[in-house]
Write a protein that holds these residues in place. Structure first.
Motif, PDB file in Angstrom:
ATOM      1  N   SER A 212      15.059   8.728  -2.185  1.00  0.00           N
ATOM      2  CA  SER A 212      16.179   8.330  -1.336  1.00  0.00           C
ATOM      3  C   SER A 212      17.483   8.588  -2.071  1.00  0.00           C
ATOM      4  O   SER A 212      17.552   8.501  -3.304  1.00  0.00           O
ATOM      5  CB  SER A 212      16.068   6.845  -0.982  1.00  0.00           C
ATOM      6  N   THR A 213      18.536   8.873  -1.312  1.00  0.00           N
ATOM      7  CA  THR A 213      19.867   9.009  -1.905  1.00  0.00           C
ATOM      8  C   THR A 213      20.633   7.691  -1.892  1.00  0.00           C
ATOM      9  O   THR A 213      21.590   7.522  -2.651  1.00  0.00           O
ATOM     10  CB  THR A 213      20.697  10.067  -1.153  1.00  0.00           C
ATOM     11  N   ASP A 214      20.217   6.743  -1.036  1.00  0.00           N
ATOM     12  CA  ASP A 214      20.976   5.503  -0.889  1.00  0.00           C
ATOM     13  C   ASP A 214      20.131   4.235  -0.963  1.00  0.00           C
ATOM     14  O   ASP A 214      20.669   3.129  -0.867  1.00  0.00           O
ATOM     15  CB  ASP A 214      21.751   5.502   0.427  1.00  0.00           C
ATOM     16  N   GLY A 215      18.808   4.356  -1.129  1.00  0.00           N
ATOM     17  CA  GLY A 215      17.937   3.198  -1.180  1.00  0.00           C
ATOM     18  C   GLY A 215      17.581   2.632   0.170  1.00  0.00           C
ATOM     19  O   GLY A 215      16.828   1.641   0.249  1.00  0.00           O
ATOM     20  N   VAL A 216      18.092   3.238   1.231  1.00  0.00           N
ATOM     21  CA  VAL A 216      17.847   2.736   2.590  1.00  0.00           C
ATOM     22  C   VAL A 216      16.994   3.714   3.399  1.00  0.00           C
ATOM     23  O   VAL A 216      15.986   3.339   4.002  1.00  0.00           O
ATOM     24  CB  VAL A 216      19.187   2.456   3.313  1.00  0.00           C
ATOM     25  N   GLU A 217      17.411   4.973   3.426  1.00  0.00           N
ATOM     26  CA  GLU A 217      16.650   6.009   4.128  1.00  0.00           C
ATOM     27  C   GLU A 217      15.787   6.751   3.103  1.00  0.00           C
ATOM     28  O   GLU A 217      16.303   7.272   2.115  1.00  0.00           O
ATOM     29  CB  GLU A 217      17.592   6.993   4.822  1.00  0.00           C
ATOM     30  N   TRP A 218      14.476   6.789   3.370  1.00  0.00           N
ATOM     31  CA  TRP A 218      13.528   7.323   2.394  1.00  0.00           C
ATOM     32  C   TRP A 218      12.782   8.535   2.955  1.00  0.00           C
ATOM     33  O   TRP A 218      12.421   8.566   4.134  1.00  0.00           O
ATOM     34  CB  TRP A 218      12.527   6.243   1.994  1.00  0.00           C
ATOM     35  N   LYS A 219      12.536   9.512   2.078  1.00  0.00           N
ATOM     36  CA  LYS A 219      11.723  10.683   2.411  1.00  0.00           C
ATOM     37  C   LYS A 219      10.428  10.606   1.629  1.00  0.00           C
ATOM     38  O   LYS A 219      10.434  10.567   0.394  1.00  0.00           O
ATOM     39  CB  LYS A 219      12.468  11.971   2.062  1.00  0.00           C
ATOM     40  N   LYS A 220       9.310  10.584   2.329  1.00  0.00           N
ATOM     41  CA  LYS A 220       8.017  10.416   1.681  1.00  0.00           C
ATOM     42  C   LYS A 220       7.549  11.709   1.021  1.00  0.00           C
ATOM     43  O   LYS A 220       7.788  12.814   1.524  1.00  0.00           O
ATOM     44  CB  LYS A 220       6.958   9.973   2.700  1.00  0.00           C
ATOM     45  N   ASP A 221       6.860  11.564  -0.110  1.00  0.00           N
ATOM     46  CA  ASP A 221       6.171  12.695  -0.715  1.00  0.00           C
ATOM     47  C   ASP A 221       4.962  13.042   0.143  1.00  0.00           C
ATOM     48  O   ASP A 221       4.313  12.160   0.718  1.00  0.00           O
ATOM     49  CB  ASP A 221       5.716  12.342  -2.130  1.00  0.00           C
ATOM     50  N   PRO A 222       4.614  14.324   0.240  1.00  0.00           N
ATOM     51  CA  PRO A 222       3.571  14.732   1.187  1.00  0.00           C
ATOM     52  C   PRO A 222       2.153  14.352   0.786  1.00  0.00           C
ATOM     53  O   PRO A 222       1.281  14.225   1.648  1.00  0.00           O
ATOM     54  CB  PRO A 222       3.729  16.250   1.256  1.00  0.00           C
ATOM     55  N   GLU A 223       1.892  14.166  -0.511  1.00  0.00           N
ATOM     56  CA  GLU A 223       0.537  13.907  -0.976  1.00  0.00           C
ATOM     57  C   GLU A 223       0.498  12.619  -1.789  1.00  0.00           C
ATOM     58  O   GLU A 223       1.509  12.202  -2.366  1.00  0.00           O
ATOM     59  CB  GLU A 223       0.032  15.073  -1.845  1.00  0.00           C
ATOM     60  N   PRO A 224      -0.679  11.976  -1.879  1.00  0.00           N
ATOM     61  CA  PRO A 224      -0.788  10.779  -2.720  1.00  0.00           C
ATOM     62  C   PRO A 224      -0.567  11.119  -4.182  1.00  0.00           C
ATOM     63  O   PRO A 224      -0.899  12.212  -4.641  1.00  0.00           O
ATOM     64  CB  PRO A 224      -2.210  10.283  -2.458  1.00  0.00           C
ATOM     65  N   LEU A 225      -0.010  10.171  -4.926  1.00  0.00           N
ATOM     66  CA  LEU A 225       0.266  10.383  -6.337  1.00  0.00           C
ATOM     67  C   LEU A 225      -0.897   9.925  -7.214  1.00  0.00           C
ATOM     68  O   LEU A 225      -1.178  10.522  -8.247  1.00  0.00           O
ATOM     69  CB  LEU A 225       1.546   9.656  -6.739  1.00  0.00           C
ATOM     70  N   VAL A 226      -1.547   8.848  -6.821  1.00  0.00           N
ATOM     71  CA  VAL A 226      -2.754   8.369  -7.492  1.00  0.00           C
ATOM     72  C   VAL A 226      -3.749   7.994  -6.407  1.00  0.00           C
ATOM     73  O   VAL A 226      -3.425   7.215  -5.508  1.00  0.00           O
ATOM     74  CB  VAL A 226      -2.469   7.145  -8.396  1.00  0.00           C
ATOM     75  N   SER A 227      -4.950   8.547  -6.498  1.00  0.00           N
ATOM     76  CA  SER A 227      -5.970   8.328  -5.480  1.00  0.00           C
ATOM     77  C   SER A 227      -7.191   7.643  -6.079  1.00  0.00           C
ATOM     78  O   SER A 227      -7.466   7.775  -7.279  1.00  0.00           O
ATOM     79  CB  SER A 227      -6.412   9.665  -4.858  1.00  0.00           C
ATOM     80  N   PRO A 228      -7.939   6.902  -5.263  1.00  0.00           N
ATOM     81  CA  PRO A 228      -9.165   6.270  -5.759  1.00  0.00           C
ATOM     82  C   PRO A 228     -10.217   7.314  -6.085  1.00  0.00           C
ATOM     83  O   PRO A 228     -10.164   8.450  -5.604  1.00  0.00           O
ATOM     84  CB  PRO A 228      -9.585   5.373  -4.599  1.00  0.00           C
ATOM     85  N   GLY A 229     -11.172   6.913  -6.943  1.00  0.00           N
ATOM     86  CA  GLY A 229     -12.255   7.834  -7.251  1.00  0.00           C
ATOM     87  C   GLY A 229     -12.775   7.751  -8.667  1.00  0.00           C
ATOM     88  O   GLY A 229     -13.782   8.374  -8.990  1.00  0.00           O
ATOM     89  N   GLY A 230     -12.134   6.974  -9.525  1.00  0.00           N
ATOM     90  CA  GLY A 230     -12.599   6.846 -10.896  1.00  0.00           C
ATOM     91  C   GLY A 230     -13.605   5.720 -11.054  1.00  0.00           C
ATOM     92  O   GLY A 230     -13.981   5.043 -10.096  1.00  0.00           O
ATOM     93  N   GLU A 231     -14.020   5.481 -12.291  1.00  0.00           N
ATOM     94  CA  GLU A 231     -15.008   4.436 -12.562  1.00  0.00           C
ATOM     95  C   GLU A 231     -14.477   3.057 -12.197  1.00  0.00           C
ATOM     96  O   GLU A 231     -15.203   2.234 -11.638  1.00  0.00           O
ATOM     97  CB  GLU A 231     -15.378   4.455 -14.046  1.00  0.00           C
ATOM     98  N   TRP A 232     -13.210   2.802 -12.488  1.00  0.00           N
ATOM     99  CA  TRP A 232     -12.651   1.471 -12.280  1.00  0.00           C
ATOM    100  C   TRP A 232     -11.834   1.369 -11.006  1.00  0.00           C
ATOM    101  O   TRP A 232     -11.458   0.261 -10.600  1.00  0.00           O
ATOM    102  CB  TRP A 232     -11.774   1.078 -13.469  1.00  0.00           C
ATOM    103  N   ASP A 233     -11.532   2.512 -10.392  1.00  0.00           N
ATOM    104  CA  ASP A 233     -10.747   2.499  -9.151  1.00  0.00           C
ATOM    105  C   ASP A 233     -11.440   3.314  -8.068  1.00  0.00           C
ATOM    106  O   ASP A 233     -10.820   4.101  -7.352  1.00  0.00           O
ATOM    107  CB  ASP A 233      -9.327   3.000  -9.394  1.00  0.00           C
ATOM    108  N   ALA A 234     -12.741   3.110  -7.941  1.00  0.00           N
ATOM    109  CA  ALA A 234     -13.533   3.896  -6.992  1.00  0.00           C
ATOM    110  C   ALA A 234     -13.077   3.702  -5.554  1.00  0.00           C
ATOM    111  O   ALA A 234     -13.135   4.636  -4.744  1.00  0.00           O
ATOM    112  CB  ALA A 234     -15.010   3.529  -7.117  1.00  0.00           C
ATOM    113  N   LEU A 235     -12.615   2.496  -5.218  1.00  0.00           N
ATOM    114  CA  LEU A 235     -12.280   2.189  -3.830  1.00  0.00           C
ATOM    115  C   LEU A 235     -10.783   2.139  -3.560  1.00  0.00           C
ATOM    116  O   LEU A 235     -10.334   2.580  -2.505  1.00  0.00           O
ATOM    117  CB  LEU A 235     -12.904   0.852  -3.419  1.00  0.00           C
ATOM    118  N   LYS A 236     -10.017   1.579  -4.487  1.00  0.00           N
ATOM    119  CA  LYS A 236      -8.599   1.357  -4.182  1.00  0.00           C
ATOM    120  C   LYS A 236      -7.733   1.478  -5.428  1.00  0.00           C
ATOM    121  O   LYS A 236      -8.111   1.033  -6.508  1.00  0.00           O
ATOM    122  CB  LYS A 236      -8.387  -0.026  -3.555  1.00  0.00           C
TER     123      LYS A 236
END
Length: 323
Positions: free
Chosen positions: A262-286
């Motif tokens: 965001s340029t002002d903290g009010v209007e936000w533009k989302k990144d297109p892909e997840p930054l951290v996804s589930p799938g590891g030993e300790w974060d298999a679900l979430k």
């Protein structure tokens, strides 16, 4: 804008970083904060880290005992680290359930330094049979917190929580605050049509907040059709903003860490892909509830809560690949 000595010091500790930590993160091996045992009766959730002169303090929620989270007590605990990698749990409870609006659990702590010294913790207060409220507590030493009177935000109709309080540029030597928090249906109804979103409010004293119009982060994608929440908003050195937040999918229920700018903290533009996804030993679900801080060597660390395949929740970390 008049800058005070207090303002020069405060941004160094929370939610202010010189540059954008970015969208590329590598999960760290191991566990940052483990549970008391892996029976499912205990959960470690909602990390929040502040910088100290001699290291770092993490505040987090410990829920339990009890495998049914809906009925389990939740309290705020803490841990200390010299380097942001190896953590030692501190003795005692920082804040427990209390009062009318938080008599079952206190979760999602966010701690900021106060201009006159000491700290304020913003928390989601959960009460038995009622919507959640944003409440707060204060401390002189960052360890012993006393609840503030009343609540910071709530209306008894929707549930509000996962607060993050950001210092905005001061005006006439006085602080300004923006509080990001989720706004949910009560009882919670998942789905894109439910408007389980992230909103914001502003304040001059950090206690009385006025809602800002509109929605900061809404539900748009399959990774958000259960809910979005836990907005870790950072003010960058160039005056722009970076946000990391949690998005949960509905079928199957999975948690992701997503991003926006965001340029002002009010209007936000989302990144297109997840930054951290589930799938590891300790974060298999979430993967959920991100907290990002710059370590003393300049590295950016993200701490987040994670559920393994057995539904045991721990606190993990990730490191930014570049900055």
């Amino acid at each position: 804008i008049v800058h005070s000595d207090h303002e020069a010091l405060l941004p160094q500790t929370v939610h202010h970083v010189p540059n954008d930590p970015g969208i590329r993160w590598t999960k760290d091996p191991g566990i940052a904060i483990d549970v008391r045992d892996a029976t499912g009766d205990w959960r470690n959730l909602t990390p929040n880290v502040i910088s100290l002169d001699n290291g770092f303090r993490m505040y987090y929620t410990e829920s339990g005992p009890g495998s049914d989270y809906r009925a389990s007590r939740g309290q705020i605990m803490s841990a200390f680290s010299e380097d942001g990698s190896t953590w030692e749990k501190e003795q005692g409870i920082r804040l427990g359930p209390h009062g009318l609006h938080a008599n079952l659990r206190v979760v999602c702590p966010d701690v900021i330094p106060l201009p006159g010294g000491g700290y304020r913790m913003y928390i989601e207060g959960q009460a038995r049979g009622n919507p959640s409220y944003v409440v707060s507590a204060t401390s002189k030493d960052g360890l012993n917190f006393e609840p503030d009177p009343g609540f910071r935000f709530g209306d008894g109709q929707r549930s509000y929580g996962s607060p993050r309080c950001l210092y905005l540029p001061w005006e006439a030597g006085a602080p300004r605050y923006r509080l990001y928090f989720h706004s949910y249906t009560y009882p919670l109804v998942p789905g894109l049509e439910s408007s389980n979103s992230i909103v914001s409010a502003t304040s001059r004293d950090g206690l009385e907040f006025a809602i800002e119009p509109g929605v900061r982060i809404d539900q748009k994608t399959d990774m958000e059709d259960y809910s979005v929440y836990a907005a870790e908003a950072l003010l960058l050195g160039d005056g722009s903003y970076r946000m990391y937040y949690a998005g949960w999918s509905k079928e199957p229920v999975r948690g992701y860490i997503l991003g926006a700018t965001s340029t002002d903290g009010v209007e936000w533009k989302k990144d297109p892909e997840p930054l951290v996804s589930p799938g590891g030993e300790w974060d298999a679900l979430k993967c959920s509830e991100p907290c990002v801080i710059q370590l003393h060597d300049g590295t950016y660390k993200m701490y987040y809560e994670a559920s393994d395949a057995d539904g045991v929740w721990r606190i993990l970390s990730a490191t930014a690949e570049s900055q």
